[in-house]
Motif scaffolding. Structure first.
Motif, PDB file in Angstrom:
ATOM      1  N   ALA A   1       0.845  -1.188   0.000  1.00 19.94           N
ATOM      2  CA  ALA A   1       0.000   0.000   0.000  1.00 19.94           C
ATOM      3  C   ALA A   1       0.879   1.236   0.000  1.00 19.94           C
ATOM      4  O   ALA A   1       1.996   1.225   0.532  1.00 19.94           O
ATOM      5  CB  ALA A   1      -0.916  -0.002   1.226  1.00 19.94           C
ATOM      6  N   ALA A   2       0.374   2.298  -0.601  1.00 24.48           N
ATOM      7  CA  ALA A   2       1.147   3.537  -0.698  1.00 24.48           C
ATOM      8  C   ALA A   2       0.215   4.680  -1.028  1.00 24.48           C
ATOM      9  O   ALA A   2      -0.908   4.469  -1.484  1.00 24.48           O
ATOM     10  CB  ALA A   2       2.207   3.419  -1.791  1.00 24.48           C
ATOM     11  N   TYR A   3       0.696   5.882  -0.803  1.00 19.15           N
ATOM     12  CA  TYR A   3       0.099   7.065  -1.404  1.00 19.15           C
ATOM     13  C   TYR A   3       1.150   7.597  -2.372  1.00 19.15           C
ATOM     14  O   TYR A   3       2.334   7.624  -2.024  1.00 19.15           O
ATOM     15  CB  TYR A   3      -0.253   8.120  -0.334  1.00 19.15           C
ATOM     16  CG  TYR A   3      -0.873   9.350  -0.948  1.00 19.15           C
ATOM     17  CD1 TYR A   3      -2.205   9.355  -1.340  1.00 19.15           C
ATOM     18  CD2 TYR A   3      -0.114  10.497  -1.196  1.00 19.15           C
ATOM     19  CE1 TYR A   3      -2.770  10.462  -1.945  1.00 19.15           C
ATOM     20  CE2 TYR A   3      -0.673  11.609  -1.811  1.00 19.15           C
ATOM     21  CZ  TYR A   3      -2.001  11.586  -2.188  1.00 19.15           C
ATOM     22  OH  TYR A   3      -2.553  12.672  -2.801  1.00 19.15           O
ATOM     23  N   PRO A   4       0.760   8.010  -3.587  1.00 16.10           N
ATOM     24  CA  PRO A   4       1.761   8.459  -4.554  1.00 16.10           C
ATOM     25  C   PRO A   4       2.562   9.657  -4.040  1.00 16.10           C
ATOM     26  O   PRO A   4       1.997  10.546  -3.418  1.00 16.10           O
ATOM     27  CB  PRO A   4       0.931   8.883  -5.772  1.00 16.10           C
ATOM     28  CG  PRO A   4      -0.433   8.315  -5.572  1.00 16.10           C
ATOM     29  CD  PRO A   4      -0.611   8.108  -4.109  1.00 16.10           C
ATOM     30  N   GLY A   5       3.827   9.657  -4.296  1.00 14.01           N
ATOM     31  CA  GLY A   5       4.673  10.787  -3.900  1.00 14.01           C
ATOM     32  C   GLY A   5       6.038  10.638  -4.522  1.00 14.01           C
ATOM     33  O   GLY A   5       6.682   9.591  -4.350  1.00 14.01           O
ATOM     34  N   THR A   6       6.488  11.643  -5.250  1.00 18.59           N
ATOM     35  CA  THR A   6       7.794  11.596  -5.887  1.00 18.59           C
ATOM     36  C   THR A   6       8.879  11.643  -4.816  1.00 18.59           C
ATOM     37  O   THR A   6       8.776  12.492  -3.934  1.00 18.59           O
ATOM     38  CB  THR A   6       7.961  12.812  -6.826  1.00 18.59           C
ATOM     39  OG1 THR A   6       6.798  12.886  -7.641  1.00 18.59           O
ATOM     40  CG2 THR A   6       9.202  12.693  -7.685  1.00 18.59           C
TER      41      THR A   6
ATOM     42  N   HIS B   1       9.645  10.857   1.558  1.00 19.27           N
ATOM     43  CA  HIS B   1      10.126  11.178   2.910  1.00 19.27           C
ATOM     44  C   HIS B   1       9.082  11.866   3.773  1.00 19.27           C
ATOM     45  O   HIS B   1       8.842  11.482   4.912  1.00 19.27           O
ATOM     46  CB  HIS B   1      11.419  11.986   2.838  1.00 19.27           C
ATOM     47  CG  HIS B   1      11.316  13.310   2.120  1.00 19.27           C
ATOM     48  ND1 HIS B   1      10.335  13.583   1.196  1.00 19.27           N
ATOM     49  CD2 HIS B   1      12.072  14.428   2.191  1.00 19.27           C
ATOM     50  CE1 HIS B   1      10.512  14.817   0.733  1.00 19.27           C
ATOM     51  NE2 HIS B   1      11.554  15.348   1.322  1.00 19.27           N
ATOM     52  N   VAL B   2       8.400  12.893   3.229  1.00 15.75           N
ATOM     53  CA  VAL B   2       7.416  13.596   4.056  1.00 15.75           C
ATOM     54  C   VAL B   2       6.182  12.735   4.315  1.00 15.75           C
ATOM     55  O   VAL B   2       5.452  12.981   5.283  1.00 15.75           O
ATOM     56  CB  VAL B   2       7.023  14.958   3.430  1.00 15.75           C
ATOM     57  CG1 VAL B   2       8.152  15.960   3.579  1.00 15.75           C
ATOM     58  CG2 VAL B   2       6.632  14.805   1.972  1.00 15.75           C
TER      59      VAL B   2
END
Lengths: 195, 611
Positions: B34-39, B85-86
């Motif tokens: 699972a993830a939330y998109p983020g560069t 990271h954030v």
């Protein structure tokens, strides 16, 4: 055999990342170690994009050191100027004859720099300018200009043509393969003619 | 067949660090991710979803993602969460206590840091999280290591009953390097329901008993660090010894091919005996690490003399040039003489919203109304740039709504009609909803504009709870944004099309005038979405006879519009210094420029189509 450093520079949307992927896959097929890295900030389109491709027997850093670029492939003329300082003296510059105005020029606040080929010569680089869009249109799609430039590049690298064909064929969906192979052929012919 | 032959015959592929992480997780038998998109983390899940047998999801935010994979790991499955990271800040709450509970199935948390802030709001060094949350951390330096370290991380997680963090940086996540693929592991299936409240219910009495166990675990891991194969000494010239990890290893090796190097694959906890031994074997000891002196300070705490941040910048991304100059300076050697200088005065190419972007019309209106715009994180943050200049804050995901609330509470009537919040649809579902609930609950008067482009656009058009599709492309329910706002107690909910400038302006004016909370949904799909297109795609053009060259159309900052100096006259004989042009390769016919041209010089899409 030392590591060869190719820097690709241009504007988002020009197919630079695709070109760098093809070149990387080619070197993998040719049995070399390869690393490639891109820098493109946040813009999907319109921002400056660079890709570093390094290949040889063993590559550590994915980024090219300043002054060690062997070949600069500039997909847009002003972007060539932006990265000239990364080149070693005597490096080759493949310049796509295309100007894309940045926002400040579009707004009429700055002007697009002139005399770009002269500036490249003055810095001691070997320049070849190619009408990438014209050749791509001839091949059947202006978006194939990136592969036209790879065709020119192929005449500067010691890799069998069959490997190039393999790398291009494995990079596109089937319906786009023939256009891109034609774009490659036209670029390669232009490169051979210039040498 | 001998081992070496089979190794050679294994397929070699060129993978990005993120693709290699996905491959490593697949080879390790991961079941849930699972993830939330983020560069720069996004491609991990996008790649992992292509492997059969792995459940993958875009969670609404990183906290949810980590909690989902924790549940999967409690149930005995191998599970992975990935975030920028954030994003780990958002997931920090579950992380710190997950360290206490441990798990049954291996759990790996990928933290993709962004030195140089290529696409982030800060440059935090997430290695500190490993120490802070008391979990081990591995740091790969190329794609092969990314794949292999993820496999190892799952084994360590199960062996030591701990979440394991794997830290990448943008350079590792996004560089492509050669990878020898492995076969999927034969992982014993331990899935099932097992109650274990003493370990999984973190009430004070239970958690108090867990804490010493965590400390013992970290001691055991520190012991392991002394012998684990990913920590290795590459003995070379004893004059210079470098302790390094991750991508910094590549730069150090590039710049100093003959140096002695201690390469740490595990950056927390550290192998103190190995470090002492290495330090004792070299004359000058340096630490090469990006961002904070994380290794350096721990090595200094061992009483070892070492140099690092005094010579190598704490800010930004490193490279081989930077490392070479820093170390040569420390050694008192002459610095490399770089004669070539950049060509000065070149116009820059900042990021910009795409031609036809639905955000442009809305921000044109906000700029025109001279509002203070409490902003958020997404493509629309680029409206900060001139000529739109219509974003006044950007702090973190979801913050804009609460900023507007806080400002209105601090300023009272003075804020009325002057402050709005803007937030994208994905960001709203990520962490804007609680802020909006607060506005309603605590009687705020903020006007909140939700930019609903039906996409998580900034990271490359990912699905979200409002798009109607899952990560794997399956149709699913679609969150009802209007209904959500109303159920929270927002009585004024309006929907506008940002392509209709006068209507948008009218609605914004009305809503900022009322002394109660309101939501304006500015709705039009992202112009990059291939499905669901609302624009004709037919390029517009500027009528040469009519254009006065007044530059009004340039005020929207569209990349398709260009002004060229060229003295002349309109058909009516008005003198002009130049005129506008529309680039037909870029224009998609949104007609925002057409609506602001006072002279009707821009041909509307329907006119162009007929022409």
């Amino acid at each position: 055999m030392r590591v060869t450093n190719v820097l690709m520079a241009g504007v988002g949307g020009q197919g630079i990342i695709m070109a760098s992927d093809i070149l990387s896959r080619l070197m993998l097929i040719a049995g070399l170690d390869v690393k490639k890295s891109e820098v493109h900030g946040m813009a999907q389109r319109g921002g400056s994009v660079t890709c570093h491709v390094r290949f040889g027997p063993h590559v550590f850093s994915p980024l090219i050191k300043q002054g060690e670029v062997d070949i600069l492939m500039a997909f847009e003329k002003m972007e060539a100027l932006r990265y000239l300082y990364y080149l070693r003296t005597g490096a080759r510059v493949l310049l796509n004859d295309l100007e894309i105005s940045p926002p400040s020029v579009c707004l009429g606040k700055e002007s697009y720099p002139g005399g770009i080929p002269d500036l490249i010569h003055e810095r001691g680089m070997r320049l070849l300018m190619i009408p990438g869009l014209t050749l791509a249109r001839q091949a059947g799609n202006i978006r194939a200009a990136n592969v036209v430039l790879l065709g020119v590049l192929s005449t500067w690298l010691d890799v069998e043509e069959g490997y190039w064909t393999e790398a291009i064929e494995s990079s596109f969906p089937r319906r786009l393969v023939s256009i891109n192979l034609e774009a490659f052929r036209l670029g390669r012919a232009a490169g051979i003619q210039a040498s | 067949m001998s081992e070496s032959t089979s190794l050679r015959e294994r397929p070699r592929e060129i993978l990005s660090g993120n693709e290699a992480i996905a491959r490593g997780a697949f080879e390790a038998g991961v079941r849930v991710a699972a993830a939330y998109p983020g560069t720069p983390s996004t491609e991990i899940l996008e790649s992992l979803t292509q492997y059969a047998g792995v459940y993958t999801e875009w969670s609404p935010n990183e906290k949810v993602a980590l909690e989902v994979v924790a549940g999967a790991a409690y149930a005995g499955a191998r599970a992975l969460a990935a975030m920028k990271h954030v994003g780990v800040n958002v997931a920090a709450d579950p992380l710190f206590t997950l360290s206490y509970t441990g798990l049954r199935g291996g759990l790996v948390l990928i933290s993709a840091d962004d030195p140089e802030l290529h696409s982030s709001q800060n440059e935090q060094d997430n290695r500190h999280y490993a120490r802070h949350a008391k979990v081990p951390m591995l740091e790969p330096g190329d794609s092969q290591e990314a794949k292999d370290f993820v496999r190892l991380a799952f084994r360590l997680s199960e062996k030591f009953d701990t979440p394991v963090m794997v830290r990448t940086t943008t350079r590792v996540s996004h560089s492509k390097t050669a990878v020898i693929l492995g076969e999927p592991e034969d992982v014993e299936d331990q899935r099932g329901i097992e109650k274990n409240p003493a370990k999984l219910v973190m009430l004070p009495a239970n958690a108090r008993r867990r804490h010493p166990i965590i400390e013992q675990r970290m001691s055991a891991l520190a012991q392991l660090a002394e012998t684990i194969e990913i920590n290795r000494i590459e003995a070379g010239d004893p004059e210079l010894g470098i302790i390094t990890a991750g991508i910094s290893y590549q730069y150090a090796r590039e710049a100093f091919p003959r140096a002695s190097i201690l390469k740490l694959g595990m950056v927390y906890p550290l192998p103190s005996r190995m470090i002492r031994k290495f330090a004792g074997s070299v004359r000058q000891l340096m630490v090469v690490e990006e961002l904070d002196p994380f290794l350096e300070e721990q090595i200094k705490a061992l009483g070892i003399h070492v140099e690092g941040k005094e010579y190598i910048s704490i800010c930004g991304e490193l490279n081989a040039d930077h490392v070479e100059r820093g170390i040569k300076k420390a050694l008192g050697e002459p610095l490399p003489d770089i004669q070539s200088r950049p060509v000065e005065g070149l116009p820059v190419r900042p990021p910009n919203m795409c031609p036809g972007c639905p955000h442009r019309g809305l921000f044109y209106v906000l700029h025109k109304l001279k509002l203070f715009v409490a902003g958020d994180i997404g493509c629309y943050t680029m409206a900060f740039l001139p000529p739109l200049s219509a974003i006044d804050t950007c702090l973190c995901m979801g913050a804009g709504i609460s900023h507007a609330m806080g400002m209105s509470k601090a300023l009272g009537d003075a804020a009325q009609g002057k402050v709005v919040a803007v937030i994208g649809d994905s960001t709203f579902y990520h962490s804007g909803m609680t802020g909006l609930l607060n506005v309603a609950y605590n009687k705020g008067a903020a006007t909140v504009i939700i930019l609903d482009n039906s996409s998580t656009a900034m990271t490359g058009s990912q699905e979200n709870p409002g798009t109607g599709f899952t990560l794997s492309g399956e149709p699913t329910v679609r969150a009802d944004m209007e209904g959500l706002a109303r159920s929270m107690g927002i009585n004024r909910v309006r929907v506008v099309s940002p392509y209709q400038l006068s209507e948008t302006e009218h609605v914004v004016r009305e809503e900022i005038a009322v002394p109660e909370p309101s939501v304006i949904i500015s709705r039009a799909p992202c112009v990059l979405l291939k499905s669901n297109r609302v624009l004709s795609g037919v390029p517009q053009s500027v009528d040469e006879d009519t254009c006065r060259g007044c530059k009004q159309c340039l005020s929207i900052g569209c990349p398709a519009l260009e002004w060229k100096a060229e003295e002349g006259y309109t058909a009516e004989g008005k003198k002009r210094k130049g005129r506008s042009f529309i680039n037909p390769l870029l224009c998609v016919g949104c007609d925002v420029c057409g609506q602001i041209c006072t002279f009707g010089a821009i041909r509307r899409p329907q006119d162009s189509a007929e022409a």
